[in-house]
Design a protein around this motif. Structure first.
Motif, mmCIF file in Angstrom:
data_model
loop_
_atom_site.group_PDB
_atom_site.id
_atom_site.type_symbol
_atom_site.label_atom_id
_atom_site.label_comp_id
_atom_site.label_asym_id
_atom_site.label_seq_id
_atom_site.Cartn_x
_atom_site.Cartn_y
_atom_site.Cartn_z
ATOM 1 N N LEU A 192 0.820 -1.211 0.000
ATOM 2 C CA LEU A 192 0.000 0.000 0.000
ATOM 3 C C LEU A 192 0.855 1.264 0.000
ATOM 4 C CD1 LEU A 192 -2.850 -1.082 2.450
ATOM 5 C CD2 LEU A 192 -2.974 -0.876 -0.056
ATOM 6 N N GLU A 193 1.974 1.229 0.712
ATOM 7 C CA GLU A 193 2.876 2.394 0.724
ATOM 8 C C GLU A 193 3.451 2.634 -0.673
ATOM 9 O OE1 GLU A 193 4.899 5.714 2.150
ATOM 10 O OE2 GLU A 193 3.254 4.582 3.043
ATOM 11 N N ARG A 240 0.875 4.122 -2.869
ATOM 12 C CA ARG A 240 0.682 5.542 -2.542
ATOM 13 C C ARG A 240 1.804 6.417 -3.089
ATOM 14 N NH1 ARG A 240 -1.809 4.084 2.199
ATOM 15 N NH2 ARG A 240 0.094 3.527 3.245
ATOM 16 N N THR A 241 3.041 5.956 -2.922
ATOM 17 C CA THR A 241 4.190 6.824 -3.183
ATOM 18 C C THR A 241 4.881 6.576 -4.518
ATOM 19 O OG1 THR A 241 5.734 5.308 -2.109
ATOM 20 C CG2 THR A 241 4.703 7.003 -0.716
ATOM 21 N N LYS A 293 0.781 -4.207 -8.449
ATOM 22 C CA LYS A 293 -0.277 -3.182 -8.535
ATOM 23 C C LYS A 293 -1.649 -3.839 -8.421
ATOM 24 C CE LYS A 293 2.545 -0.073 -11.280
ATOM 25 N NZ LYS A 293 2.848 0.427 -12.622
ATOM 26 N N LYS A 300 -6.440 -3.127 -1.077
ATOM 27 C CA LYS A 300 -7.265 -1.949 -0.769
ATOM 28 C C LYS A 300 -8.706 -2.360 -0.495
ATOM 29 C CE LYS A 300 -4.545 1.371 -3.428
ATOM 30 N NZ LYS A 300 -4.534 2.251 -4.617
#
Length: 165
Positions: free
Chosen positions: A42-43, A46-47, A100, A107
């Motif tokens: 998830l990090e 996000r980044t 991905k 999520k």
């Protein structure tokens, strides 16, 4: 705060932590993930590509833990690591297409777990929880500055030791 109240609070936090982690583990297992790996995915989602050391900081994990997670996720084809152009000792970590897709599944799972966790609570309480939990986390974070209350006690103790010399 008296002992009864402190005990009730500490027990509730401990049990919530244990049960939430166990429930997350049960939900992650069919995806082939272990607790902690979802946070890394998830990090990265996000980044985008991130230096491994920065991942460690963002996740609040020790670097060896992140190294182990990245090795496992790389072996399963969900991330790739490459040397950072500016520092060959550092690794840049990024999601693969498989990673991905897996992050998207995580999520959905994360939303379901959050909804399950707060079932029965009023919307106002649910909205306030992230801030409350961040404050609680900050209050017990051993990596950062200690709360003023602890610093004050440490200063008093140091003063008493110094005066006793």
């Amino acid at each position: 705060m008296d002992f009864e109240q402190a005990d009730a609070l500490n027990q509730a936090i401990r049990l919530l932590s244990l049960r939430h982690r166990a429930r997350a583990a049960a939900l992650l297992a069919p995806l082939g993930l272990h607790p902690g790996q979802e946070a890394l995915l998830l990090e990265l989602a996000r980044t985008g590509p991130t230096i491994q050391a920065q991942l460690s900081e963002a996740l609040g994990c020790e670097p060896p833990s992140v190294t182990l997670m990245t090795r496992k996720l790389e072996a399963s084809g969900h991330i790739r690591r490459k040397p950072a152009p500016s520092d060959k000792r550092a690794s840049i970590v990024e999601l693969t297409d498989s990673g991905k897709a897996l992050a998207d599944q995580v999520k959905q799972l994360w939303c379901a777990l959050a909804e399950e966790t707060v079932t029965g609570l009023p919307a106002e309480t649910v909205a306030a929880l992230p801030g409350i939990l961040r404050t609680l986390t900050s209050n017990v974070d051993t990596r950062g500055p200690r709360p003023a209350h602890d610093r004050r006690h440490a200063l008093v103790a140091e003063s008493q030791r110094t005066e006793g010399r």
